[in-house]
Motif scaffolding. Structure first.
Motif, PDB file in Angstrom:
ATOM      1  N   THR A  36       0.711  -1.112  -0.102  1.00  0.00           N
ATOM      2  CA  THR A  36       0.078   0.042  -0.195  1.00  0.00           C
ATOM      3  C   THR A  36       1.040   1.264   0.031  1.00  0.00           C
ATOM      4  OG1 THR A  36      -0.214   0.160   2.411  1.00  0.00           O
ATOM      5  CG2 THR A  36      -1.978  -1.008   1.186  1.00  0.00           C
ATOM      6  N   THR A  60      -6.488   6.702 -12.616  1.00  0.00           N
ATOM      7  CA  THR A  60      -6.698   6.568 -11.144  1.00  0.00           C
ATOM      8  C   THR A  60      -5.707   5.015 -10.771  1.00  0.00           C
ATOM      9  OG1 THR A  60      -8.476   5.181 -11.418  1.00  0.00           O
ATOM     10  CG2 THR A  60      -8.811   7.759 -11.113  1.00  0.00           C
ATOM     11  N   ALA A  62      -7.290   3.132  -8.977  1.00  0.00           N
ATOM     12  CA  ALA A  62      -8.190   1.953  -9.291  1.00  0.00           C
ATOM     13  C   ALA A  62      -8.111   1.308 -10.684  1.00  0.00           C
ATOM     14  CB  ALA A  62      -9.622   2.338  -8.942  1.00  0.00           C
ATOM     15  N   LEU A  65      -4.892  -0.800 -10.958  1.00  0.00           N
ATOM     16  CA  LEU A  65      -5.237  -2.073 -10.150  1.00  0.00           C
ATOM     17  C   LEU A  65      -6.083  -2.769 -10.977  1.00  0.00           C
ATOM     18  CD1 LEU A  65      -5.326  -1.116  -6.461  1.00  0.00           C
ATOM     19  CD2 LEU A  65      -3.656  -2.460  -7.565  1.00  0.00           C
ATOM     20  N   ALA A  66      -7.217  -2.472 -11.354  1.00  0.00           N
ATOM     21  CA  ALA A  66      -8.197  -3.151 -12.280  1.00  0.00           C
ATOM     22  C   ALA A  66      -7.288  -3.883 -13.416  1.00  0.00           C
ATOM     23  CB  ALA A  66      -9.323  -2.436 -12.717  1.00  0.00           C
ATOM     24  N   GLN A 114      -7.716  -2.794  -1.294  1.00  0.00           N
ATOM     25  CA  GLN A 114      -8.520  -1.760  -2.284  1.00  0.00           C
ATOM     26  C   GLN A 114      -9.850  -2.682  -2.316  1.00  0.00           C
ATOM     27  OE1 GLN A 114      -7.718   0.975  -3.970  1.00  0.00           O
ATOM     28  NE2 GLN A 114      -5.994   1.004  -2.513  1.00  0.00           N
ATOM     29  N   LEU A 118     -13.983  -1.014  -1.443  1.00  0.00           N
ATOM     30  CA  LEU A 118     -15.072  -0.776  -2.372  1.00  0.00           C
ATOM     31  C   LEU A 118     -16.644  -0.832  -1.616  1.00  0.00           C
ATOM     32  CD1 LEU A 118     -13.911  -3.205  -5.210  1.00  0.00           C
ATOM     33  CD2 LEU A 118     -14.362  -0.559  -5.359  1.00  0.00           C
ATOM     34  N   THR A 123     -15.761   4.708  -5.388  1.00  0.00           N
ATOM     35  CA  THR A 123     -14.344   4.584  -5.456  1.00  0.00           C
ATOM     36  C   THR A 123     -13.631   4.364  -6.805  1.00  0.00           C
ATOM     37  OG1 THR A 123     -14.249   2.473  -4.277  1.00  0.00           O
ATOM     38  CG2 THR A 123     -13.449   4.159  -3.089  1.00  0.00           C
ATOM     39  N   ALA A 124     -14.272   3.265  -7.458  1.00  0.00           N
ATOM     40  CA  ALA A 124     -13.871   3.108  -8.840  1.00  0.00           C
ATOM     41  C   ALA A 124     -14.857   1.954  -9.363  1.00  0.00           C
ATOM     42  CB  ALA A 124     -12.393   2.864  -8.811  1.00  0.00           C
ATOM     43  N   LEU A 127     -12.578  -1.392 -10.636  1.00  0.00           N
ATOM     44  CA  LEU A 127     -12.082  -2.152  -9.642  1.00  0.00           C
ATOM     45  C   LEU A 127     -13.378  -2.892  -9.121  1.00  0.00           C
ATOM     46  CD1 LEU A 127      -9.352  -3.060  -8.579  1.00  0.00           C
ATOM     47  CD2 LEU A 127      -9.722  -1.363  -6.613  1.00  0.00           C
ATOM     48  N   HIS A 131     -14.174  -6.812  -8.153  1.00  0.00           N
ATOM     49  CA  HIS A 131     -14.936  -7.231  -6.943  1.00  0.00           C
ATOM     50  C   HIS A 131     -16.264  -7.808  -7.244  1.00  0.00           C
ATOM     51  CE1 HIS A 131     -17.557  -6.585  -3.330  1.00  0.00           C
ATOM     52  NE2 HIS A 131     -16.262  -6.859  -2.709  1.00  0.00           N
TER      53      HIS A 131
END
Length: 194
Positions: A36, A60, A62, A65-66, A114, A118, A123-124, A127, A131
């Motif tokens: 992090t 972003t 997110a 990460l996605a 992350q 959610l 947030t995004a 991502l 989830h």
């Protein structure tokens, strides 16, 4: 596949594709080392590109990460689909939960952190889609364990995923105890069968 405007997605030029691939490789390495605490600027430096290039590809954290975990999430969901035919629904759920825990420890817990964020849907979207895909695979396996296994009807997939992510986090905090994650997951799955 089309964009929101109904147009086919734009193909990246070769150099842009190379930059994107370099950014993803650098991001995976940085997140694995720093978790992090990873710096987006360090990721750009590591990839040999400017910060503007990073933000053009991934506006972003997110989005980055996605893109980074998308293949991992696809594999996790494919495992879930494959386990739907496992003869023992309880065992199928346990195997999948172990895979979720391993996924949650990816990049030193950044994925789990992350995903936990959610709870606030603002947030995004990208991502959140990851989830949601994991959650859907878990719901299918848990429903099967409810109907044909021994999982109690009151057990909810959100609670179960929270427990698994907590076990994954706890195991990361004790790197000298390599068996901790397996023991914690055994306790979780034993609780499902009690």
């Amino acid at each position: 596949m089309t964009t929101a405007g109904g147009r086919p997605p734009r193909r990246l030029r070769a150099d842009a594709r190379d930059n994107r691939d370099q950014l993803l490789a650098a991001a995976r390495a940085e997140f694995t080392e720093q978790g992090t605490h990873a710096s987006l600027n360090k990721i750009a430096q590591r990839a040999g590109v400017g910060a503007g290039t990073l933000y053009r590809h991934f506006p972003t954290l997110a989005a980055l990460l996605a893109a980074l975990i998308g293949d991992d999430v696809d594999a996790l969901c494919a495992t879930g689909r494959d386990l739907m035919t496992h003869p023992d629904p309880d065992e199928a759920l346990a195997v999948w939960l172990h895979a979720v825990a391993v996924h949650a420890t990816a990049m030193r817990g950044l994925v789990a952190t992350q995903m936990a964020a959610l709870r606030d849907r603002r947030t995004a979207g990208a991502l959140a889609a990851c989830h949601d895909a994991i959650r859907a695979a878990g719901v299918a396996l848990l429903d099967r364990a409810h109907h044909h296994g021994s999982a109690p009807a009151h057990v909810d997939i959100a609670d179960l995923l929270t427990l698994v992510n907590a076990a994954a986090w706890a195991s990361e905090q004790a790197p000298d105890d390599a068996a901790l994650l397996a023991r914690l997951l055994a306790l979780i799955t034993a609780g499902l069968r009690a």
